[in-house]
Design a protein around this motif. Structure first.
Motif, PDB file in Angstrom:
ATOM      1  N   ALA A   3       0.849  -1.197   0.000  1.00 40.66           N
ATOM      2  CA  ALA A   3       0.000   0.000   0.000  1.00 40.66           C
ATOM      3  C   ALA A   3       0.882   1.243   0.000  1.00 40.66           C
ATOM      4  O   ALA A   3       2.027   1.224   0.412  1.00 40.66           O
ATOM      5  CB  ALA A   3      -0.900  -0.016   1.214  1.00 40.66           C
ATOM      6  N   THR A   4       0.313   2.323  -0.453  1.00 45.24           N
ATOM      7  CA  THR A   4       1.015   3.591  -0.518  1.00 45.24           C
ATOM      8  C   THR A   4       0.842   4.362   0.782  1.00 45.24           C
ATOM      9  O   THR A   4      -0.269   4.525   1.279  1.00 45.24           O
ATOM     10  CB  THR A   4       0.446   4.440  -1.680  1.00 45.24           C
ATOM     11  OG1 THR A   4       0.567   3.686  -2.878  1.00 45.24           O
ATOM     12  CG2 THR A   4       1.175   5.749  -1.812  1.00 45.24           C
ATOM     13  N   THR A   5       1.960   4.853   1.313  1.00 44.42           N
ATOM     14  CA  THR A   5       1.898   5.708   2.495  1.00 44.42           C
ATOM     15  C   THR A   5       1.362   7.069   2.081  1.00 44.42           C
ATOM     16  O   THR A   5       1.714   7.606   1.036  1.00 44.42           O
ATOM     17  CB  THR A   5       3.305   5.864   3.114  1.00 44.42           C
ATOM     18  OG1 THR A   5       3.747   4.578   3.547  1.00 44.42           O
ATOM     19  CG2 THR A   5       3.282   6.817   4.288  1.00 44.42           C
ATOM     20  N   PRO A  32      -0.806   2.258   5.668  1.00 44.36           N
ATOM     21  CA  PRO A  32      -1.689   1.090   5.665  1.00 44.36           C
ATOM     22  C   PRO A  32      -0.963  -0.238   5.860  1.00 44.36           C
ATOM     23  O   PRO A  32      -1.571  -1.202   6.313  1.00 44.36           O
ATOM     24  CB  PRO A  32      -2.382   1.153   4.305  1.00 44.36           C
ATOM     25  CG  PRO A  32      -1.531   2.043   3.473  1.00 44.36           C
ATOM     26  CD  PRO A  32      -0.831   2.973   4.403  1.00 44.36           C
ATOM     27  N   ASP A  33       0.328  -0.310   5.561  1.00 44.34           N
ATOM     28  CA  ASP A  33       1.072  -1.547   5.783  1.00 44.34           C
ATOM     29  C   ASP A  33       1.398  -1.744   7.266  1.00 44.34           C
ATOM     30  O   ASP A  33       1.705  -2.847   7.694  1.00 44.34           O
ATOM     31  CB  ASP A  33       2.370  -1.559   4.978  1.00 44.34           C
ATOM     32  CG  ASP A  33       2.109  -1.822   3.499  1.00 44.34           C
ATOM     33  OD1 ASP A  33       1.011  -2.323   3.153  1.00 44.34           O
ATOM     34  OD2 ASP A  33       2.995  -1.517   2.691  1.00 44.34           O
ATOM     35  N   ILE A  39      -3.843   6.790  12.205  1.00 44.86           N
ATOM     36  CA  ILE A  39      -3.250   7.939  11.530  1.00 44.86           C
ATOM     37  C   ILE A  39      -2.328   8.631  12.519  1.00 44.86           C
ATOM     38  O   ILE A  39      -2.400   8.393  13.725  1.00 44.86           O
ATOM     39  CB  ILE A  39      -4.320   8.927  11.012  1.00 44.86           C
ATOM     40  CG1 ILE A  39      -5.214   9.412  12.153  1.00 44.86           C
ATOM     41  CG2 ILE A  39      -5.127   8.288   9.894  1.00 44.86           C
ATOM     42  CD1 ILE A  39      -6.192  10.499  11.752  1.00 44.86           C
ATOM     43  N   ARG A  40      -1.448   9.498  12.008  1.00 48.14           N
ATOM     44  CA  ARG A  40      -0.510  10.209  12.874  1.00 48.14           C
ATOM     45  C   ARG A  40      -0.477  11.681  12.496  1.00 48.14           C
ATOM     46  O   ARG A  40      -0.431  12.026  11.318  1.00 48.14           O
ATOM     47  CB  ARG A  40       0.891   9.622  12.754  1.00 48.14           C
ATOM     48  CG  ARG A  40       1.923  10.337  13.618  1.00 48.14           C
ATOM     49  CD  ARG A  40       3.196   9.513  13.749  1.00 48.14           C
ATOM     50  NE  ARG A  40       4.194  10.221  14.502  1.00 48.14           N
ATOM     51  CZ  ARG A  40       4.239  10.330  15.825  1.00 48.14           C
ATOM     52  NH1 ARG A  40       3.308   9.760  16.552  1.00 48.14           N
ATOM     53  NH2 ARG A  40       5.198  10.996  16.427  1.00 48.14           N
ATOM     54  N   ALA A 109      -5.626   4.791  -0.393  1.00 53.60           N
ATOM     55  CA  ALA A 109      -4.355   4.079  -0.245  1.00 53.60           C
ATOM     56  C   ALA A 109      -4.529   2.682   0.328  1.00 53.60           C
ATOM     57  O   ALA A 109      -3.630   1.851   0.208  1.00 53.60           O
ATOM     58  CB  ALA A 109      -3.407   4.881   0.656  1.00 53.60           C
ATOM     59  N   ALA A 110      -5.670   2.404   0.937  1.00 57.42           N
ATOM     60  CA  ALA A 110      -5.887   1.082   1.525  1.00 57.42           C
ATOM     61  C   ALA A 110      -5.846   0.021   0.419  1.00 57.42           C
ATOM     62  O   ALA A 110      -6.442   0.174  -0.633  1.00 57.42           O
ATOM     63  CB  ALA A 110      -7.218   1.046   2.261  1.00 57.42           C
ATOM     64  N   VAL A 111      -5.131  -1.043   0.664  1.00 64.51           N
ATOM     65  CA  VAL A 111      -4.954  -2.091  -0.328  1.00 64.51           C
ATOM     66  C   VAL A 111      -5.942  -3.220  -0.111  1.00 64.51           C
ATOM     67  O   VAL A 111      -6.089  -3.717   0.999  1.00 64.51           O
ATOM     68  CB  VAL A 111      -3.522  -2.664  -0.260  1.00 64.51           C
ATOM     69  CG1 VAL A 111      -3.360  -3.864  -1.162  1.00 64.51           C
ATOM     70  CG2 VAL A 111      -2.531  -1.604  -0.646  1.00 64.51           C
ATOM     71  N   GLY A 112      -6.629  -3.615  -1.162  1.00 58.63           N
ATOM     72  CA  GLY A 112      -7.524  -4.771  -1.100  1.00 58.63           C
ATOM     73  C   GLY A 112      -8.547  -4.681   0.013  1.00 58.63           C
ATOM     74  O   GLY A 112      -8.912  -5.688   0.579  1.00 58.63           O
ATOM     75  N   GLY A 113      -8.939  -3.460   0.363  1.00 60.71           N
ATOM     76  CA  GLY A 113      -9.943  -3.287   1.400  1.00 60.71           C
ATOM     77  C   GLY A 113      -9.376  -3.276   2.796  1.00 60.71           C
ATOM     78  O   GLY A 113     -10.102  -3.108   3.755  1.00 60.71           O
TER      79      GLY A 113
END
Length: 121
Positions: A3-5, A32-33, A39-40, A109-113
């Motif tokens: 996933a993309t940050t 997301p990884d 979140i920050r 950015a969330a991968v595959g849900g």
């Protein structure tokens, strides 16, 4: 597939009892990884808070608190995020549209849900 940050840099306004707000640059990030639900928000000087993404999303509609972070709407176009630490409390006001844009970026950015939720209003 990784996933993309997401990292957005925005301006907030530190709320104090002074007659004028003091601007502050805030780095909002989502990895997301790592924890797809967190979140920050990081501030100059290295202080930062990690909290559930849901707190920010819900706090744009009604007051919500989780641990050291509280979020609530302020009028129709702004939101307040309050950060608590042993050194004190920081109250920062943001335009709601920049917080909503950041949330949209995190969902995209969330991968595959993983961590995917309905897109914020």
């Amino acid at each position: 597939m990784s996933a993309t940050t997401v990292e957005d840099h925005v301006w907030g306004r530190i709320v104090t009892d002074a007659p004028q707000y003091r601007p502050v640059r805030v780095s909002m990030s989502y990895e997301p990884d790592g924890d797809p639900r967190a979140i920050r928000f990081a501030f100059p000087g290295g202080s930062g808070w990690t909290f559930p993404r849901e707190v920010l999303e819900s706090g744009l509609r009604k007051p919500v608190r989780s641990g050291d972070v509280e979020v609530w709407p302020c009028g129709r176009a702004q939101a307040v995020v309050e950060f608590h630490s042993p050194e004190g409390v920081a109250v920062v006001q943001f335009d709601s549209n920049v917080l909503n844009r950041f949330l949209r970026h995190t969902y995209a950015a969330a991968v595959g849900g993983a961590g995917a939720e309905p897109e914020p209003a």
